[in-house]
Design an enzyme around this catalytic site. Structure first.
Site, short mmCIF file in Angstrom:
data_model
loop_
_atom_site.label_atom_id
_atom_site.label_comp_id
_atom_site.label_asym_id
_atom_site.label_seq_id
_atom_site.Cartn_x
_atom_site.Cartn_y
_atom_site.Cartn_z
N SER A 20 3.47 -2.15 10.18
CA SER A 20 4.93 -2.20 10.34
C SER A 20 5.56 -3.54 9.96
CB SER A 20 5.32 -1.79 11.77
OG SER A 20 4.89 -0.46 12.03
N GLU A 42 -5.33 -4.97 10.57
CA GLU A 42 -4.29 -3.97 10.75
C GLU A 42 -4.54 -3.20 12.03
OE1 GLU A 42 -2.39 -2.84 6.75
OE2 GLU A 42 -4.12 -1.57 7.02
N HIS A 80 -9.46 1.11 4.99
CA HIS A 80 -8.16 1.29 5.67
C HIS A 80 -8.36 2.24 6.85
CE1 HIS A 80 -4.09 2.54 6.47
NE2 HIS A 80 -3.71 1.43 5.87
N ASN A 95 0.86 -1.18 0.00
CA ASN A 95 0.00 0.00 0.00
C ASN A 95 0.90 1.23 0.00
OD1 ASN A 95 -1.82 2.04 0.51
ND2 ASN A 95 -2.35 1.35 2.59
N TRP A 96 0.97 1.89 -1.15
CA TRP A 96 1.88 3.04 -1.26
C TRP A 96 1.33 4.28 -0.58
CZ3 TRP A 96 3.64 3.07 -7.14
CH2 TRP A 96 4.34 1.88 -7.40
N LYS A 97 0.06 4.28 -0.24
CA LYS A 97 -0.59 5.46 0.34
C LYS A 97 -0.35 6.68 -0.58
CE LYS A 97 -0.08 3.21 4.73
NZ LYS A 97 -0.06 3.29 6.17
N GLY A 131 2.87 -1.20 4.21
CA GLY A 131 2.89 0.22 3.85
C GLY A 131 4.31 0.67 3.54
N GLY A 132 4.95 1.30 4.53
CA GLY A 132 6.27 1.92 4.33
C GLY A 132 7.28 1.02 3.64
P1 PGA Z 1 2.87 0.28 7.55
O1 PGA Z 1 1.41 0.45 6.92
O2 PGA Z 1 3.41 -1.02 6.98
O3 PGA Z 1 3.64 1.47 7.06
O4 PGA Z 1 2.71 0.21 9.02
C1 PGA Z 1 0.55 -0.63 6.73
C2 PGA Z 1 -0.76 -0.18 6.14
O5 PGA Z 1 -1.23 0.89 6.54
O6 PGA Z 1 -1.35 -0.86 5.30
#
Ligand code: PGA
Length: 254
Positions: free
Chosen positions: A216, A170, A98, A10-12, A237-238
């Site tokens: 994370s 999540e 999300h 998920n690149w956001k 995400g990150g």
């Molecule tokens: P994160 O995000 O891996 O940066 O914690 C996960 C997500 O929001 O899908």
């Protein structure tokens, strides 16, 4: 259980189209030219990237998801993208609910239910997110909280419909914080969600629904999370913004 695993990135709201193309090209060159055995790789870039990336990922292991969709089909809703537009552009998945959408855009379990219905109607697979905020975890009320999220947004679905849904657990306190749930915490919640799915539907249906963990996930912790019997992969995400790290996470799913 040696079920198919899913690793979704998920690149956001990150990366320009040019940077997105570079990231996807990097992943393809690294080894995603062809299907990865037993693992499905999904990327959710910003909507603006989808058409360009769709051409780039043809014949590769990568499938695409939108990060959100409207709860309406069309009309005067400036700035929104509907699921029939996604389907028309051959986008196969959409993230729904999300926690950032729930928190910053006030999306409720009820409006998310409409989004899930539309996604299924138009043949786009929903990746439905659930998860408790920190204060709920401190009070040890996370099971009830997550139950309500899935009950109010998913449990009206038929057996056939629910079997087309992917769930992502999540915990809000783990997203973008570096505080990953332990493999035991993730497994306990995934097993709980599966138990409730089996109560509402059948054990076979519940066992077949992929439940991803998100919060994370990184190259160092992915394997211990993915090794849990009820963890069918991750929503990342990150760490999905870096070619090498995301590729290692995909490897950890095998
Ligand atoms: P994160 O995000 O891996 O940066 O914690 C996960 C997500 O929001 O899908």
């Amino acid at each position: 259980m040696s079920k198919r695993k899913i690793v979704a990135g998920n690149w956001k709201m990150n990366l320009t189209v040019e940077e997105g193309v570079a990231l996807v090209s990097g992943l393809i060159n690294k080894g995603l030219q062809q299907k990865v055995s037993n693992t499905e790789v999904i990327l959710a870039p910003p909507a603006l990237h989808l058409l360009t990336l769709h051409n780039l990922v043809q014949n590769s292991a990568i499938k695409l998801a939108a990060q959100n969709c409207s709860d309406r089909v069309s009309g005067a809703f400036t700035g929104e993208i509907s699921v029939n537009m996604l389907a028309g552009a051959h986008i196969e998945y959409v993230i729904i609910g999300h926690s950032e959408r729930r928190i910053y855009f006030h999306e409720s379990n009820i409006s998310l239910k409409d989004k899930v219905d539309l996604a299924l109607e138009y043949g786009v697979t929903p990746i439905f997110c659930c998860g408790e905020p920190k204060e709920i975890r401190i009070d040890e009320k996370q099971d009830r909280y997550v139950f309500r999220q899935i009950e109010e947004s998913l449990f009206h679905l038929s057996e056939e419909q629910i079997s087309k849904v992917i769930i992502a657990y999540e915990p809000v306190w783990a997203i973008g914080t570096g505080l990953t749930a332990t493999p035991e915490q993730a497994e306990a919640m995934h097993a709980y969600i599966r138990k409730e799915l089996a109560n509402r539907y059948t054990t076979d249906t519940a066992n077949a629904i992929p439940i991803l963990y998100g919060g994370s996930v990184n190259a160092a912790n992915a394997k211990s999370l993915f090794n849990q019997p009820n963890v069918d992969g991750g929503l990342v995400g990150g760490a999905s913004l870096k070619v090498d790290e995301f590729y290692q996470i995909i490897q950890a799913a095998q």
